[in-house]
Motif scaffolding. Sequence first.
Motif, PDB file in Angstrom:
ATOM      1  N   VAL A 171       1.416  -2.491  22.990  1.00 62.74           N
ATOM      2  CA  VAL A 171       2.851  -2.195  22.787  1.00 62.74           C
ATOM      3  C   VAL A 171       3.140  -1.382  21.515  1.00 62.74           C
ATOM      4  O   VAL A 171       4.304  -1.073  21.246  1.00 62.74           O
ATOM      5  CB  VAL A 171       3.712  -3.488  22.773  1.00 62.74           C
ATOM      6  N   HIS A 172       2.087  -1.024  20.745  1.00 62.70           N
ATOM      7  CA  HIS A 172       2.350  -0.457  19.409  1.00 62.70           C
ATOM      8  C   HIS A 172       3.284   0.762  19.430  1.00 62.70           C
ATOM      9  O   HIS A 172       4.062   0.962  18.519  1.00 62.70           O
ATOM     10  CB  HIS A 172       1.036  -0.133  18.680  1.00 62.70           C
ATOM     11  N   ASP A 173       3.192   1.574  20.481  1.00 61.77           N
ATOM     12  CA  ASP A 173       4.014   2.790  20.553  1.00 61.77           C
ATOM     13  C   ASP A 173       5.192   2.651  21.524  1.00 61.77           C
ATOM     14  O   ASP A 173       5.681   3.663  22.030  1.00 61.77           O
ATOM     15  CB  ASP A 173       3.138   3.984  20.981  1.00 61.77           C
ATOM     16  N   CYS A 174       5.653   1.433  21.753  1.00 57.74           N
ATOM     17  CA  CYS A 174       6.716   1.239  22.757  1.00 57.74           C
ATOM     18  C   CYS A 174       8.007   1.981  22.410  1.00 57.74           C
ATOM     19  O   CYS A 174       8.801   2.279  23.305  1.00 57.74           O
ATOM     20  CB  CYS A 174       6.991  -0.249  23.017  1.00 57.74           C
ATOM     21  N   ALA A 175       8.187   2.315  21.113  1.00 59.23           N
ATOM     22  CA  ALA A 175       9.399   3.056  20.726  1.00 59.23           C
ATOM     23  C   ALA A 175       9.111   4.527  20.435  1.00 59.23           C
ATOM     24  O   ALA A 175       9.988   5.264  19.973  1.00 59.23           O
ATOM     25  CB  ALA A 175      10.034   2.409  19.497  1.00 59.23           C
ATOM     26  N   ARG A 176       7.889   4.965  20.721  1.00 63.26           N
ATOM     27  CA  ARG A 176       7.444   6.299  20.298  1.00 63.26           C
ATOM     28  C   ARG A 176       8.194   7.440  20.976  1.00 63.26           C
ATOM     29  O   ARG A 176       8.282   8.531  20.431  1.00 63.26           O
ATOM     30  CB  ARG A 176       5.937   6.439  20.577  1.00 63.26           C
ATOM     31  N   GLU A 177       8.725   7.203  22.128  1.00 60.72           N
ATOM     32  CA  GLU A 177       9.373   8.299  22.847  1.00 60.72           C
ATOM     33  C   GLU A 177      10.894   8.236  22.804  1.00 60.72           C
ATOM     34  O   GLU A 177      11.570   8.989  23.523  1.00 60.72           O
ATOM     35  CB  GLU A 177       8.815   8.384  24.271  1.00 60.72           C
ATOM     36  N   LEU A 194      10.052   5.849  12.203  1.00 58.74           N
ATOM     37  CA  LEU A 194      10.721   4.575  12.514  1.00 58.74           C
ATOM     38  C   LEU A 194      10.250   3.957  13.824  1.00 58.74           C
ATOM     39  O   LEU A 194      10.595   2.812  14.126  1.00 58.74           O
ATOM     40  CB  LEU A 194      12.248   4.782  12.557  1.00 58.74           C
ATOM     41  N   HIS A 195       9.461   4.694  14.609  1.00 57.33           N
ATOM     42  CA  HIS A 195       9.025   4.106  15.884  1.00 57.33           C
ATOM     43  C   HIS A 195       8.175   2.848  15.662  1.00 57.33           C
ATOM     44  O   HIS A 195       8.109   1.993  16.548  1.00 57.33           O
ATOM     45  CB  HIS A 195       8.281   5.120  16.762  1.00 57.33           C
ATOM     46  N   ALA A 196       7.567   2.738  14.478  1.00 52.57           N
ATOM     47  CA  ALA A 196       6.738   1.552  14.215  1.00 52.57           C
ATOM     48  C   ALA A 196       7.596   0.308  13.936  1.00 52.57           C
ATOM     49  O   ALA A 196       7.491  -0.680  14.678  1.00 52.57           O
ATOM     50  CB  ALA A 196       5.741   1.844  13.099  1.00 52.57           C
ATOM     51  N   ARG A 250       3.355  -2.064  11.099  1.00 54.50           N
ATOM     52  CA  ARG A 250       2.590  -1.356  10.078  1.00 54.50           C
ATOM     53  C   ARG A 250       1.667  -0.274  10.627  1.00 54.50           C
ATOM     54  O   ARG A 250       0.961   0.365   9.844  1.00 54.50           O
ATOM     55  CB  ARG A 250       1.732  -2.383   9.309  1.00 54.50           C
ATOM     56  N   HIS A 251       1.676  -0.048  11.948  1.00 59.06           N
ATOM     57  CA  HIS A 251       0.589   0.759  12.509  1.00 59.06           C
ATOM     58  C   HIS A 251       0.583   2.225  12.089  1.00 59.06           C
ATOM     59  O   HIS A 251      -0.462   2.857  12.077  1.00 59.06           O
ATOM     60  CB  HIS A 251       0.536   0.634  14.044  1.00 59.06           C
ATOM     61  N   THR A 252       1.735   2.777  11.733  1.00 56.40           N
ATOM     62  CA  THR A 252       1.765   4.211  11.429  1.00 56.40           C
ATOM     63  C   THR A 252       1.435   4.514   9.976  1.00 56.40           C
ATOM     64  O   THR A 252       0.606   5.374   9.684  1.00 56.40           O
ATOM     65  CB  THR A 252       3.149   4.808  11.756  1.00 56.40           C
ATOM     66  N   THR A 253       2.086   3.809   9.070  1.00 53.99           N
ATOM     67  CA  THR A 253       1.915   4.119   7.649  1.00 53.99           C
ATOM     68  C   THR A 253       0.888   3.220   6.987  1.00 53.99           C
ATOM     69  O   THR A 253       0.402   3.535   5.910  1.00 53.99           O
ATOM     70  CB  THR A 253       3.245   3.917   6.882  1.00 53.99           C
ATOM     71  N   ALA A 280      -7.456   1.418  15.312  1.00 55.30           N
ATOM     72  CA  ALA A 280      -7.619   1.679  16.754  1.00 55.30           C
ATOM     73  C   ALA A 280      -6.712   2.826  17.196  1.00 55.30           C
ATOM     74  O   ALA A 280      -7.068   3.606  18.083  1.00 55.30           O
ATOM     75  CB  ALA A 280      -7.316   0.411  17.553  1.00 55.30           C
ATOM     76  N   ASP A 281      -5.561   2.952  16.563  1.00 58.44           N
ATOM     77  CA  ASP A 281      -4.633   4.041  16.868  1.00 58.44           C
ATOM     78  C   ASP A 281      -5.302   5.401  16.627  1.00 58.44           C
ATOM     79  O   ASP A 281      -5.017   6.371  17.327  1.00 58.44           O
ATOM     80  CB  ASP A 281      -3.391   3.872  15.975  1.00 58.44           C
ATOM     81  N   TYR A 282      -6.209   5.469  15.644  1.00 56.31           N
ATOM     82  CA  TYR A 282      -6.902   6.720  15.320  1.00 56.31           C
ATOM     83  C   TYR A 282      -8.131   6.972  16.175  1.00 56.31           C
ATOM     84  O   TYR A 282      -8.453   8.108  16.474  1.00 56.31           O
ATOM     85  CB  TYR A 282      -7.377   6.695  13.856  1.00 56.31           C
TER      86      TYR A 282
HETATM   87 FE   LIG Z   1       2.546   5.141  16.748  1.00 60.53          FE
END
Ligand SMILES: [Fe+2]
Length: 187
Positions: A47-53, A81-83, A107-110, A125-127
Amino acid sequence: MEKMLEMLKERLTPGRLSHSLGVSETAGKLALQYGTEPEKARIAGLVHDCARELPNNILLQKAQSFGIVISDVELANPSLLHAPVGAHLAKADFGIEDEQVLQAVKRHTTGAPAMTVLDKIVFLADYIEPNRFFPGVDKLRETAKTSLDDAVIAAYDQTLQFIIAQGGLIHIDSVAGRNFMLMKLRK
Ligand SMILES: [Fe+2]
Ligand SMILES: [Fe+2]
């Protein structure tokens, strides 16, 4: 997780969905390797990017409605802010109550200072999930096999170098998170 996957299909493009599945799987493996709960890692990764779009105006609106304090850098680059918004949506829409999982999403983005093992795993893992292709990703995958902390620092370094090369703004949490790790390792 089936239900979460169905919900994500409505929010993410196929490419982003594959990425999310890749992060979920990679985070699960890293969790087994580094001694934290793989189920939590898999859920956070999924779910980490559930707000990414969400468009920037909606991200700003939601951040405000969730009481997130928006920094100047986030105002200039709302996709950051998607994180934190994603962490709130993970709770509100996906029914995730586990604070450790929600923090890892936040915290996943920054990154951030004093990340937990779960935070680091989702961040990394995101990278390095299998759908990622950028110069240096294989080296990062190798480092992740031997040291979680070294891999996280290398991920910070690569990201910051990339942002600087683009002339971009650096989020204060990235600087603070990287400094924290360097000082901890030098002790
Ligand atoms: Fe992300
Ligand atoms: Fe991601």
